[in-house]
Design a protein around this motif. Structure first.
Motif, short mmCIF file in Angstrom:
data_model
loop_
_atom_site.label_atom_id
_atom_site.label_comp_id
_atom_site.label_asym_id
_atom_site.label_seq_id
_atom_site.Cartn_x
_atom_site.Cartn_y
_atom_site.Cartn_z
N THR A 153 8.82 6.40 14.03
CA THR A 153 7.96 5.35 13.49
C THR A 153 8.85 4.44 12.67
OG1 THR A 153 6.05 6.82 13.36
CG2 THR A 153 5.97 4.86 12.01
N GLY A 182 10.17 6.58 4.44
CA GLY A 182 11.08 5.45 4.34
C GLY A 182 11.29 4.83 5.73
N GLU A 183 12.33 4.07 5.84
CA GLU A 183 12.59 3.46 7.14
C GLU A 183 13.70 4.27 7.83
OE1 GLU A 183 11.33 1.52 9.29
OE2 GLU A 183 13.11 1.69 10.52
N TYR A 190 0.82 -1.21 0.00
CA TYR A 190 0.00 0.00 0.00
C TYR A 190 0.86 1.26 0.00
CZ TYR A 190 1.15 -0.97 4.84
OH TYR A 190 1.84 -1.30 5.97
N MET A 240 -4.61 5.16 2.58
CA MET A 240 -4.82 6.44 1.90
C MET A 240 -4.28 6.33 0.47
SD MET A 240 -3.63 8.92 4.98
CE MET A 240 -3.31 7.88 6.40
N SER A 259 5.15 -0.42 12.92
CA SER A 259 4.10 -0.80 11.98
C SER A 259 4.11 -2.31 11.80
CB SER A 259 4.35 -0.12 10.63
OG SER A 259 4.44 1.27 10.83
#
Ligand code: SAM
Ligand code: SF4
Length: 333
Positions: free
Chosen positions: A100, A71-72, A31, A194, A124
């Protein structure tokens, strides 16, 4: 230090900055990204020193909560240097420094993050099934992420799990995710997909309204609305049976913009005043134009003065195209 405040045209105080420190990631969630993502050339990225200066300018202008994302964020080289450096603002205007993450690097970094004064993190996680996890992330290893979450827990970090609700993929697992999260003492927040970026999948096939998820959960659990706020758009309930907290982020079914307190900066220094709008301001040029921050502060003021009232996300059922062309990994959600 004299602290300023940033107030947008709708009277909202901007106290929350999210900084995407890299557009790169070791996953390719279905996604979020396309299978064949092209990433920015490294020389286009702000250096860690520049990111530090930029974030510090926002703190001087009234930001109290700072979240690194991507991104990470944990794949950016030397990210600990930036976190350590930014932690000097904690208690000096900044209330919270957080991040995050997809959790893949957490086993390595958990202790160091706690040492930087980070008290809580968002991880996540969309499924507890290793095969599904690999399918959703297109390459992730669930065991690694679980190891990372355990390490973060041991290091004393408070953990909130973020789960994107995906039609036919993890809809049937939400109850298990609640049981697992709450059983471990983690909050859980559910997010609607989204329509951002061309990910090579049909958005209408991924989307499931959280109103539907909630109605289903209510057949099994008693959900009591609670006034708790984590400083973001999530609305929380307490699950009576588990005693844990469950959040809902519903950009598609409920407009969450009225109380928006945030702006986002990308790893190239582009400031987005709204996640769901294209308007942006370049902060890299004023940042690089001089060592003092006068131009940078003026550019920030100009941008805040045009923060829009809200987003225009819609799932375009006819054309099945994203409303916002940039990927979520550019602004970090
Ligand atoms: N890589 C980190 C991670 O996954 O936590 C940080 C960046 S990621 C872009 C931030 C959050 O955005 C994640 O929780 C992810 O699930 C969510 N996200 C990404 N694309 C999304 C989309 N199209 N709709 C809703 N949430 C999305
Ligand atoms: Fe990477 Fe996070 Fe996007 Fe997944 S959601 S591809 S982990 S940036």
């Amino acid at each position: 230090m004299m602290r300023e405040t940033m107030i947008d045209p709708f009277g909202r105080h901007i106290t929350y900055l999210r900084v995407s420190v890299t557009d790169r990631c070791d996953f390719r969630c279905i996604y979020c990204m396309s299978e064949a993502m092209t990433f920015l050339p490294r020389q286009d990225l702000l250096s860690l020193e520049e990111l530090d200066r930029l974030a510090s300018a926002f703190i001087a202008k009234g930001v109290r909560k700072l979240r690194l994302t991507g991104g990470e964020p944990l794949v950016r080289r030397n990210i600990l240097w930036l976190l350590k450096s930014l932690s000097r603002h904690l208690g000096q205007g900044l209330d919270e420094l957080t991040l995050t993450t997809n959790g893949s690097q957490l086993a390595r970094y958990a202790e160091a993050l706690a040492d930087c004064g980070i008290a809580r993190i968002n991880v996540s996680l969309d499924t507890l099934d290793a095969d599904k996890f690999r399918a959703i992330t297109r390459r992730g290893d669930l065991g690694e992420v679980m190891g990372g979450i355990e390490a973060a827990h041991r290091a004393g970090l408070k953990i909130k799990i973020n789960t994107v609700a995906l039609r036919d993929l993890n809809e049937d697992e939400i109850e298990d995710l609640i049981g697992w999260s709450h059983g471990n003492g983690f909050d859980l927040t559910l997010i609607e997909t989204m329509p951002m970026g061309e990910v090579g999948a049909d958005r209408t096939e991924q989307y499931v309204p959280l109103s539907l998820v909630r109605a289903r959960l209510e057949q099994r659990f008693t959900l009591d609305d609670v006034p708790y706020r984590s400083g973001g758009p999530a609305r929380y309930v307490q699950v009576r049976e588990t005693g844990g907290r469950l959040g809902f982020i519903t950009p598609m079914t409920h407009n969450f913009c009225e109380a928006c307190n945030r702006v986002r900066v990308t790893c190239t220094g582009t400031l987005y005043m709204c996640l769901g709008q294209e308007d942006a301001a370049d902060l890299r040029a004023p940042l690089r134009a001089s060592k003092d921050n006068a131009l940078l502060h003026a550019a920030i003021d100009d941008a805040i003065a045009r923060k829009p009232k809200g987003h225009d996300f819609v799932i375009d059922r006819q054309h099945r195209t994203p409303t916002v062309a940039r990927f979520m990994s550019v602004t970090g959600g």
